[in-house]
Design a protein around this motif. Structure first.
Motif, PDB file in Angstrom:
ATOM      1  N   ASN A  62       0.891  -1.221   0.068  1.00 36.80           N
ATOM      2  CA  ASN A  62      -0.012  -0.133   0.114  1.00 36.80           C
ATOM      3  C   ASN A  62       0.913   1.291  -0.006  1.00 36.80           C
ATOM      4  OD1 ASN A  62      -2.662  -1.285   0.523  1.00 36.80           O
ATOM      5  ND2 ASN A  62      -1.760  -2.050   2.455  1.00 36.80           N
ATOM      6  N   THR A  63       0.308   2.428  -0.436  1.00 38.89           N
ATOM      7  CA  THR A  63       1.007   3.544  -0.710  1.00 38.89           C
ATOM      8  C   THR A  63       0.211   4.683   0.134  1.00 38.89           C
ATOM      9  OG1 THR A  63       0.479   4.418  -2.731  1.00 38.89           O
ATOM     10  CG2 THR A  63       2.295   3.018  -2.644  1.00 38.89           C
ATOM     11  N   VAL A  64       0.683   5.445   1.033  1.00 37.10           N
ATOM     12  CA  VAL A  64       0.130   6.650   1.330  1.00 37.10           C
ATOM     13  C   VAL A  64      -0.439   7.585   0.322  1.00 37.10           C
ATOM     14  CG1 VAL A  64       1.979   8.097   2.093  1.00 37.10           C
ATOM     15  CG2 VAL A  64      -0.441   8.052   3.456  1.00 37.10           C
ATOM     16  N   CYS A  65       0.429   7.524  -0.848  1.00 34.18           N
ATOM     17  CA  CYS A  65       0.297   8.539  -1.650  1.00 34.18           C
ATOM     18  C   CYS A  65      -1.072   8.255  -2.438  1.00 34.18           C
ATOM     19  CB  CYS A  65       1.171   8.109  -2.968  1.00 34.18           C
ATOM     20  SG  CYS A  65       2.920   7.741  -2.402  1.00 34.18           S
ATOM     21  N   GLU A  66      -1.471   7.330  -2.511  1.00 32.57           N
ATOM     22  CA  GLU A  66      -3.007   6.882  -3.154  1.00 32.57           C
ATOM     23  C   GLU A  66      -3.998   6.679  -2.036  1.00 32.57           C
ATOM     24  OE1 GLU A  66      -2.399   4.440  -7.326  1.00 32.57           O
ATOM     25  OE2 GLU A  66      -2.264   3.224  -5.640  1.00 32.57           O
ATOM     26  N   ASP A  67      -3.652   5.909  -0.724  1.00 31.72           N
ATOM     27  CA  ASP A  67      -4.874   5.781   0.087  1.00 31.72           C
ATOM     28  C   ASP A  67      -5.026   7.259   0.746  1.00 31.72           C
ATOM     29  OD1 ASP A  67      -3.299   3.051  -0.269  1.00 31.72           O
ATOM     30  OD2 ASP A  67      -4.779   2.620   0.988  1.00 31.72           O
ATOM     31  N   ALA A  68      -4.079   7.810   0.978  1.00 31.53           N
ATOM     32  CA  ALA A  68      -4.608   9.316   1.454  1.00 31.53           C
ATOM     33  C   ALA A  68      -4.590  10.295   0.525  1.00 31.53           C
ATOM     34  CB  ALA A  68      -3.299   9.666   2.475  1.00 31.53           C
ATOM     35  N   LYS A  69      -5.012  10.003  -0.869  1.00 31.66           N
ATOM     36  CA  LYS A  69      -5.028  11.022  -1.986  1.00 31.66           C
ATOM     37  C   LYS A  69      -4.277  12.102  -1.850  1.00 31.66           C
ATOM     38  CE  LYS A  69     -10.032   9.681  -2.071  1.00 31.66           C
ATOM     39  NZ  LYS A  69      -9.784   8.602  -1.597  1.00 31.66           N
ATOM     40  N   CYS A  70      -2.943  11.911  -1.833  1.00 32.30           N
ATOM     41  CA  CYS A  70      -1.980  12.984  -1.684  1.00 32.30           C
ATOM     42  C   CYS A  70      -1.843  13.652  -3.133  1.00 32.30           C
ATOM     43  CB  CYS A  70      -0.567  12.415  -1.402  1.00 32.30           C
ATOM     44  SG  CYS A  70       0.825  13.627  -1.349  1.00 32.30           S
ATOM     45  N   PRO A  71      -1.760  14.947  -2.946  1.00 27.81           N
ATOM     46  CA  PRO A  71      -1.926  15.805  -4.679  1.00 27.81           C
ATOM     47  C   PRO A  71      -0.705  15.609  -5.214  1.00 27.81           C
ATOM     48  CG  PRO A  71      -1.551  17.375  -2.555  1.00 27.81           C
ATOM     49  CD  PRO A  71      -1.927  15.971  -2.023  1.00 27.81           C
ATOM     50  N   ASN A  72       0.491  15.216  -4.473  1.00 29.07           N
ATOM     51  CA  ASN A  72       1.714  15.213  -5.089  1.00 29.07           C
ATOM     52  C   ASN A  72       2.356  13.825  -5.674  1.00 29.07           C
ATOM     53  OD1 ASN A  72       2.482  17.889  -4.466  1.00 29.07           O
ATOM     54  ND2 ASN A  72       2.740  17.188  -2.371  1.00 29.07           N
ATOM     55  N   ALA A  73       1.358  12.753  -5.462  1.00 33.51           N
ATOM     56  CA  ALA A  73       1.424  11.248  -5.855  1.00 33.51           C
ATOM     57  C   ALA A  73       2.162  11.571  -7.390  1.00 33.51           C
ATOM     58  CB  ALA A  73       0.030  10.575  -6.087  1.00 33.51           C
ATOM     59  N   PHE A  74       1.699  12.094  -8.443  1.00 36.11           N
ATOM     60  CA  PHE A  74       2.218  11.856  -9.830  1.00 36.11           C
ATOM     61  C   PHE A  74       3.404  12.563  -9.768  1.00 36.11           C
ATOM     62  CE2 PHE A  74      -2.280  11.323 -10.871  1.00 36.11           C
ATOM     63  CZ  PHE A  74      -2.236  10.125 -11.809  1.00 36.11           C
ATOM     64  N   GLU A  75       3.729  13.644  -9.220  1.00 36.17           N
ATOM     65  CA  GLU A  75       5.280  14.091  -9.250  1.00 36.17           C
ATOM     66  C   GLU A  75       6.053  13.335  -8.719  1.00 36.17           C
ATOM     67  OE1 GLU A  75       7.677  17.980  -7.451  1.00 36.17           O
ATOM     68  OE2 GLU A  75       5.393  17.925  -7.130  1.00 36.17           O
ATOM     69  N   CYS A  76       5.921  12.802  -7.357  1.00 39.09           N
ATOM     70  CA  CYS A  76       7.013  11.847  -6.622  1.00 39.09           C
ATOM     71  C   CYS A  76       7.113  10.567  -7.179  1.00 39.09           C
ATOM     72  CB  CYS A  76       6.223  11.598  -5.207  1.00 39.09           C
ATOM     73  SG  CYS A  76       6.149  13.196  -4.200  1.00 39.09           S
ATOM     74  N   TRP A  77       5.941   9.842  -7.930  1.00 37.34           N
ATOM     75  CA  TRP A  77       6.145   8.552  -8.329  1.00 37.34           C
ATOM     76  C   TRP A  77       6.854   8.897  -9.715  1.00 37.34           C
ATOM     77  CZ3 TRP A  77       1.462   4.782  -8.166  1.00 37.34           C
ATOM     78  CH2 TRP A  77       1.318   4.534  -6.856  1.00 37.34           C
ATOM     79  N   GLY A  78       6.652  10.214 -10.317  1.00 34.93           N
ATOM     80  CA  GLY A  78       7.275  10.642 -11.579  1.00 34.93           C
ATOM     81  C   GLY A  78       8.802  10.639 -11.258  1.00 34.93           C
ATOM     82  N   LEU A  79       9.020  11.016 -10.069  1.00 38.79           N
ATOM     83  CA  LEU A  79      10.634  11.096  -9.912  1.00 38.79           C
ATOM     84  C   LEU A  79      11.221   9.706  -9.210  1.00 38.79           C
ATOM     85  CD1 LEU A  79      10.605  14.419  -8.076  1.00 38.79           C
ATOM     86  CD2 LEU A  79      11.398  14.150 -10.383  1.00 38.79           C
ATOM     87  N   GLY A  80      10.269   8.770  -9.210  1.00 42.83           N
ATOM     88  CA  GLY A  80      10.744   7.272  -8.815  1.00 42.83           C
ATOM     89  C   GLY A  80      10.592   7.371  -7.271  1.00 42.83           C
ATOM     90  N   THR A  81       9.921   8.046  -6.385  1.00 39.46           N
ATOM     91  CA  THR A  81      10.068   8.012  -5.270  1.00 39.46           C
ATOM     92  C   THR A  81       8.445   7.612  -4.509  1.00 39.46           C
ATOM     93  OG1 THR A  81       9.347  10.166  -4.590  1.00 39.46           O
ATOM     94  CG2 THR A  81      11.772   9.740  -4.772  1.00 39.46           C
ATOM     95  N   ALA A  82       8.605   7.088  -3.411  1.00 38.59           N
ATOM     96  CA  ALA A  82       6.972   6.657  -2.894  1.00 38.59           C
ATOM     97  C   ALA A  82       7.287   6.677  -1.397  1.00 38.59           C
ATOM     98  CB  ALA A  82       6.502   5.470  -3.447  1.00 38.59           C
TER      99      ALA A  82
END
Length: 287
Positions: free
Chosen positions: A33-53
């Protein structure tokens, strides 16, 4: 009801070159699970795009019901003791140099899930010796043994979020949390390991006053916190559980608080409308 119009300064942009699909594939492969998706973080695409999570361990169901959080609440499932090695392998496959490990609250467990945190940190370090690890922990109900277990596992950063000012804490956070409780958790971490880098985060836009925010910042410095992030609260849903936004704070006010935080002695401060506790974590650590 018409959808609320966000101010012009709150805009999420998609990165031109993205590793988003790769990150999602690897995390799915290892059933994480990632807090990026579960918590609906607005930066998910930016961070995932940079290869971080930011990876969320101990399941996707929280025992607490804070009124700012999108993560579901209820009765969590059984602890998965193989999760730490799966996290370590995912970090390896993604080639991450810095990873944030967080979790739901697990008040149903005697140690609050600290043993899984500790195992996860150790497995990441074993499989990925060059990777820096940030443990974004709950308060563990101030159980010193639980806090010690995490600290002794050797994370590069231990983070715990204050979330809001003292006056609003009973409204914003679950009754099992607390303003003083969070500060004490951060103090204990420093007591257990004086050189441990600690970090915390505050949300704005919940009805706080400027003087209250400054007091919270000072309280965090008094607790020895090194790194601070300050961001805008965004309501996860329109449901009754989640608090409405009281105010959208303009960028210049975030900049003023960042400068004030640096003058207070924080090692690093990130402040802005879309800043979250794990936003650009590697940059803050290296600053």
């Amino acid at each position: 009801m018409a959808e609320e119009r966000l101010p012009a300064w709150i805009r999420v942009t998609m990165p031109a070159r993205s590793r988003h699909d790769e990150v999602r594939r690897v995390l799915g492969k290892y059933r994480l699970n990632t807090v990026c998706e579960d918590a609906k973080c607005p930066n998910a695409f930016e961070c995932w795009g940079l290869g971080t999570a930011t990876i969320m361990i101990l399941g996707d169901t929280c025992t607490r019901a804070c009124r700012f959080c999108a993560v579901k609440t209820g009765k969590p499932g059984a602890v998965d003791w193989f999760e730490p090695i799966r996290v370590a392998l995912a970090v390896r496959d993604l080639g991450l140099k810095y990873v944030v490990i967080t979790s739901v609250d697990r008040d149903d467990l005697a140690d609050g899930g600290a043993s899984i945190y500790a195992s996860t940190v150790r497995q990441i370090k074993r499989v990925n010796p060059g990777t820096r690890v940030e443990a974004l922990i709950p308060d563990f109900n101030l159980n010193r043994d639980s806090l010690r277990a995490v600290v002794e596992a050797g994370p590069d950063v231990v983070a715990h979020n204050l979330e809001t000012v003292e006056r609003l804490t009973p409204l914003v956070r679950d009754r099992r949390g607390g303003y003083g409780k969070s500060l004490e958790a951060l103090r204990i971490v420093k007591e257990l390991r004086g050189g441990q880098v600690t970090k915390s985060s505050i949300m704005l836009g919940l009805g706080e006053e400027r003087g209250e925010v400054i007091k919270a910042m000072r309280d965090l410095r008094d607790a020895g916190v090194d790194i601070l992030t300050i961001g805008q609260y965004l309501r996860p849903t329109g449901g009754a559980r989640h608090l409405p936004v009281a105010r959208y704070v303009p960028p210049n006010e975030f900049q003023e608080l960042k400068e004030l935080g640096l003058r207070m002695g924080f090692r690093a401060v990130a402040a802005g409308p879309l800043v979250r506790s794990s936003y650009r974590a590697l940059e803050l650590f290296d600053s």
